[in-house]
Design an enzyme around this catalytic site. Sequence first.
Site, PDB file in Angstrom:
ATOM      1  N   GLY A 208      96.788  82.010  40.129  1.00 14.92           N
ATOM      2  CA  GLY A 208      96.503  80.647  40.602  1.00 14.92           C
ATOM      3  C   GLY A 208      97.025  80.462  42.011  1.00 14.92           C
ATOM      4  O   GLY A 208      97.290  81.440  42.718  1.00 14.92           O
ATOM      5  N   ASN A 209      97.134  79.224  42.440  1.00 22.32           N
ATOM      6  CA  ASN A 209      97.697  78.946  43.758  1.00 22.32           C
ATOM      7  C   ASN A 209      98.358  77.569  43.759  1.00 22.32           C
ATOM      8  O   ASN A 209      98.317  76.863  42.754  1.00 22.32           O
ATOM      9  CB  ASN A 209      96.621  79.074  44.853  1.00 22.32           C
ATOM     10  CG  ASN A 209      95.486  78.101  44.632  1.00 22.32           C
ATOM     11  OD1 ASN A 209      95.657  76.892  44.739  1.00 22.32           O
ATOM     12  ND2 ASN A 209      94.306  78.627  44.297  1.00 22.32           N
ATOM     13  N   TYR A 210      98.964  77.213  44.884  1.00 15.14           N
ATOM     14  CA  TYR A 210      99.802  76.011  44.940  1.00 15.14           C
ATOM     15  C   TYR A 210      99.052  74.705  45.182  1.00 15.14           C
ATOM     16  O   TYR A 210      99.672  73.673  45.388  1.00 15.14           O
ATOM     17  CB  TYR A 210     100.860  76.161  46.042  1.00 15.14           C
ATOM     18  CG  TYR A 210     101.918  77.193  45.741  1.00 15.14           C
ATOM     19  CD1 TYR A 210     102.715  77.070  44.611  1.00 15.14           C
ATOM     20  CD2 TYR A 210     102.116  78.279  46.578  1.00 15.14           C
ATOM     21  CE1 TYR A 210     103.695  78.005  44.326  1.00 15.14           C
ATOM     22  CE2 TYR A 210     103.092  79.221  46.308  1.00 15.14           C
ATOM     23  CZ  TYR A 210     103.880  79.081  45.176  1.00 15.14           C
ATOM     24  OH  TYR A 210     104.846  79.995  44.900  1.00 15.14           O
ATOM     25  N   ALA A 276      90.794  74.775  46.073  1.00 19.36           N
ATOM     26  CA  ALA A 276      91.318  76.066  46.529  1.00 19.36           C
ATOM     27  C   ALA A 276      90.931  77.076  45.451  1.00 19.36           C
ATOM     28  O   ALA A 276      91.669  77.293  44.489  1.00 19.36           O
ATOM     29  CB  ALA A 276      92.828  75.983  46.697  1.00 19.36           C
TER      30      ALA A 276
END
Length: 398
Positions: A208-210, A276
């Site tokens: 995943g990402n922030y 994102a």
Amino acid sequence: MLKGKHIILGITGGIAAYKSASLLRLFIKAGAEVQVVMTPAAKEFITPVTLSALSGKPVVSEFFTANTGEWHSHVDLGLWADAMVIAPATASTIAKMAHGVADNMLVTTYLSAKAPVFVAPAMDLDMFAHPTTSRNLELLRSYGNRIIEPAAGELASHLIGKGRMEEPENIFKVLEAFFAGRDDLKGKKMLVTAGPTYEKIDPVRFIGNYSTGKMGYAIAEEAASRGAEVVLVSGPVDITPVNKSIRLVKVESAREMLAACEAEFPTCDYGVMCAAVADYAPAEYAESKIKRAGNEPPMIHLVKNPDIARTLGMKKRDGQKLAGFALETDHELDNAMAKLRSKNLDMIVLNSLRDKGAGFGTDTNKITIFTADGRETAFALKSKREVAADIIDTIITL
Ligand code: C5P
């Protein structure tokens, strides 16, 4: 613009409360219906008689009328309003609003209000500069409230600094602009993607990402408040839309996000790709948790994810407008322009991670917009909601 609009004017206990009478007069002269709600402390600064005479309505301040026991419904008031303006807003009321301390009629009305809320802080410079106040204002912003920044100048304490309530004429102008633009997306449908995607490795792990989804949600809120039918396709985030008209489609992976977007975009006028999206996903999903075994770490093979923006960009029909984002750390302009072209977008919003206060997780953003017809506009650091308004103001010119 304000003719026939229902405005709740919240007044709290600060010296600037005397200016609320002028603000009220401006609203009334413009044809608005105004209900004044005062905190008990506000009555020390301006009398309810002045305000009820100017508004032509009894001022509400207590939950009940003392002698008759008549209950004042903050819920009804909250539903009645087209906008709520709190001017002046003291540090104490801002804190109560930020944390839901509903111990007076003004804060309960605020919590019941379905309409946009405008907050015009007024306090001494040290109180305004205190991290507590900044944090509380940030919280209010993150809930979609609009802060009408105080001006710098001489304060009641005779000190000079930032904390003076914005002049009534300027607060009035903010409301006028708000109502002027309010319906400019009426009859239009907008697809917004937001948040990260989670690409599953096994039942307990993912890539995943922030991304927190704040920017995409702000765009969805802004578009909905301007009359658009909004479909928000969102990866896993901790926020929920405030505007009840936003249709939320929750997804996890890029493939799910693509499927949801392909289903919705054909009937949309606008698409804003704010998510994102993970570039790669594990080639295989392990049905059971991958165990630690032997000395060699496991290999996770990745496959390319679909590019959602590009897929929609290629299928776009005449009249549909598509916007994307470019979050860059270097060669910002070149990278943004390359994305604009390769994804067949009509505009691209550039965030540079080199700018403080821009990008993931913050409540603010600093953007430059490039349009396919060659325009470039750099904007100042603003709240994500204000940035959302700039993005929408540009998209509708395409
Ligand atoms: O190519 P890059 O990921 O930098 O492009 C960013 C833009 O493309 C954003 O608008 C993002 O939402 C969109 N995007 C997408 N699907 C992907 C990758 C990016 O929609 N797989």
